[in-house]
Design a protein around this motif. Sequence first.
Motif, PDB file in Angstrom:
ATOM      1  N   TYR A  96       0.893  -1.160   0.000  1.00 32.64           N
ATOM      2  CA  TYR A  96       0.000   0.000   0.000  1.00 32.64           C
ATOM      3  C   TYR A  96       0.928   1.206   0.000  1.00 32.64           C
ATOM      4  O   TYR A  96       1.547   1.536   1.008  1.00 32.64           O
ATOM      5  N   LEU A  97       1.090   1.832  -1.150  1.00 30.58           N
ATOM      6  CA  LEU A  97       2.112   2.859  -1.341  1.00 30.58           C
ATOM      7  C   LEU A  97       1.946   4.056  -0.407  1.00 30.58           C
ATOM      8  O   LEU A  97       2.940   4.666  -0.009  1.00 30.58           O
ATOM      9  N   ASN A  98       0.718   4.386  -0.037  1.00 30.28           N
ATOM     10  CA  ASN A  98       0.502   5.499   0.887  1.00 30.28           C
ATOM     11  C   ASN A  98       1.150   5.224   2.239  1.00 30.28           C
ATOM     12  O   ASN A  98       1.449   6.144   2.989  1.00 30.28           O
ATOM     13  N   GLU A  99       1.386   3.968   2.532  1.00 32.54           N
ATOM     14  CA  GLU A  99       1.962   3.561   3.807  1.00 32.54           C
ATOM     15  C   GLU A  99       3.474   3.359   3.730  1.00 32.54           C
ATOM     16  O   GLU A  99       4.194   3.664   4.678  1.00 32.54           O
ATOM     17  N   THR A 100       3.976   2.843   2.614  1.00 24.79           N
ATOM     18  CA  THR A 100       5.388   2.459   2.549  1.00 24.79           C
ATOM     19  C   THR A 100       6.307   3.537   1.976  1.00 24.79           C
ATOM     20  O   THR A 100       7.508   3.495   2.231  1.00 24.79           O
ATOM     21  N   LEU A 101       5.775   4.481   1.225  1.00 28.58           N
ATOM     22  CA  LEU A 101       6.603   5.562   0.678  1.00 28.58           C
ATOM     23  C   LEU A 101       6.652   6.717   1.669  1.00 28.58           C
ATOM     24  O   LEU A 101       5.814   6.799   2.570  1.00 28.58           O
ATOM     25  N   PRO A 102       7.602   7.619   1.525  1.00 27.18           N
ATOM     26  CA  PRO A 102       7.623   8.799   2.397  1.00 27.18           C
ATOM     27  C   PRO A 102       6.312   9.572   2.261  1.00 27.18           C
ATOM     28  O   PRO A 102       5.597   9.397   1.274  1.00 27.18           O
ATOM     29  N   PRO A 103       5.986  10.424   3.217  1.00 27.80           N
ATOM     30  CA  PRO A 103       4.735  11.190   3.120  1.00 27.80           C
ATOM     31  C   PRO A 103       4.687  11.968   1.801  1.00 27.80           C
ATOM     32  O   PRO A 103       5.549  12.815   1.537  1.00 27.80           O
ATOM     33  N   MET A 104       3.720  11.600   0.960  1.00 22.48           N
ATOM     34  CA  MET A 104       3.517  12.252  -0.333  1.00 22.48           C
ATOM     35  C   MET A 104       2.190  11.778  -0.886  1.00 22.48           C
ATOM     36  O   MET A 104       1.671  10.747  -0.461  1.00 22.48           O
ATOM     37  N   THR A 107       1.085   9.968  -6.458  1.00 20.89           N
ATOM     38  CA  THR A 107       0.899  10.139  -7.897  1.00 20.89           C
ATOM     39  C   THR A 107       2.092   9.509  -8.618  1.00 20.89           C
ATOM     40  O   THR A 107       3.181   9.366  -8.040  1.00 20.89           O
ATOM     41  N   ALA A 108       1.896   9.172  -9.871  1.00 24.28           N
ATOM     42  CA  ALA A 108       3.013   8.650 -10.675  1.00 24.28           C
ATOM     43  C   ALA A 108       4.146   9.670 -10.722  1.00 24.28           C
ATOM     44  O   ALA A 108       5.324   9.305 -10.694  1.00 24.28           O
ATOM     45  N   GLU A 109       3.792  10.950 -10.750  1.00 25.59           N
ATOM     46  CA  GLU A 109       4.797  12.021 -10.819  1.00 25.59           C
ATOM     47  C   GLU A 109       5.658  12.067  -9.570  1.00 25.59           C
ATOM     48  O   GLU A 109       6.866  12.356  -9.653  1.00 25.59           O
ATOM     49  N   ASN A 110       5.083  11.817  -8.405  1.00 21.82           N
ATOM     50  CA  ASN A 110       5.869  11.782  -7.168  1.00 21.82           C
ATOM     51  C   ASN A 110       6.664  10.482  -7.039  1.00 21.82           C
ATOM     52  O   ASN A 110       7.829  10.487  -6.649  1.00 21.82           O
ATOM     53  N   ILE A 111       6.020   9.374  -7.369  1.00 21.05           N
ATOM     54  CA  ILE A 111       6.671   8.063  -7.210  1.00 21.05           C
ATOM     55  C   ILE A 111       7.890   7.945  -8.121  1.00 21.05           C
ATOM     56  O   ILE A 111       8.929   7.430  -7.714  1.00 21.05           O
ATOM     57  N   VAL A 112       7.799   8.435  -9.358  1.00 19.51           N
ATOM     58  CA  VAL A 112       8.917   8.286 -10.293  1.00 19.51           C
ATOM     59  C   VAL A 112      10.157   9.040  -9.803  1.00 19.51           C
ATOM     60  O   VAL A 112      11.281   8.576  -9.974  1.00 19.51           O
ATOM     61  N   VAL A 113       9.969  10.182  -9.150  1.00 18.79           N
ATOM     62  CA  VAL A 113      11.111  10.927  -8.605  1.00 18.79           C
ATOM     63  C   VAL A 113      11.715  10.157  -7.434  1.00 18.79           C
ATOM     64  O   VAL A 113      12.933  10.058  -7.301  1.00 18.79           O
ATOM     65  N   TRP A 114      10.883   9.575  -6.589  1.00 22.90           N
ATOM     66  CA  TRP A 114      11.379   8.769  -5.475  1.00 22.90           C
ATOM     67  C   TRP A 114      12.198   7.583  -6.000  1.00 22.90           C
ATOM     68  O   TRP A 114      13.295   7.298  -5.490  1.00 22.90           O
ATOM     69  N   ILE A 115      11.715   6.902  -7.032  1.00 17.15           N
ATOM     70  CA  ILE A 115      12.438   5.769  -7.620  1.00 17.15           C
ATOM     71  C   ILE A 115      13.772   6.248  -8.204  1.00 17.15           C
ATOM     72  O   ILE A 115      14.813   5.608  -8.006  1.00 17.15           O
ATOM     73  N   TYR A 116      13.757   7.371  -8.910  1.00 12.21           N
ATOM     74  CA  TYR A 116      14.980   7.946  -9.473  1.00 12.21           C
ATOM     75  C   TYR A 116      16.010   8.177  -8.359  1.00 12.21           C
ATOM     76  O   TYR A 116      17.175   7.803  -8.488  1.00 12.21           O
TER      77      TYR A 116
END
Length: 159
Positions: A96-104, A107-116
């Motif tokens: 559940y990405l809202n739980e495992t990623l940093p607070p954000m 969106t695909a636009e936010n996730i792609v920067v995190w992956i980068y």
Amino acid sequence: MYGFRIVDKLQKIDEDIQRKELKYHNKRVLVSKEFTFDASHHLHCYEGKCKNLHGHTYKVVFGISGYVDHRGLMMDFGDIKEIWKNDIEIHLDHRYLNETLPPMNTTAENIVVWIYEKMKAALVKEENKDHYIGARVEFVRLFETPTSYAEARREWMEE
């Protein structure tokens, strides 16, 4: 002309090809590898389908450039897979990405920067620093659906 043929003689190092011949050039090259993962998320402050909890089968495409080593290799595709598995996928796949990623907002636009950022950090780790000559992330493309993606490019990330 296109028939099946068995190789007459398997090429041998130091006999048929010299070690100094393995490296053909000194140019920057790009290698690319793609992965998929399944995850759920929902968006905040958004009026549309994505405001509700739902899932996607995402596809990530990495473009990594650098210079080849003495063997003519820039980066082994298996090394990209290892970084993906150990440093990135564990936070994404069947999560559940809202739980495992940093607070954000996920969106695909936010996730792609995190992956980068995660791939970039993995390439500059101490054990990788001298291993991959001039290696850098050129782009990361994150497909949320087969026809929709967000992209982060090096020139945009390093402004």
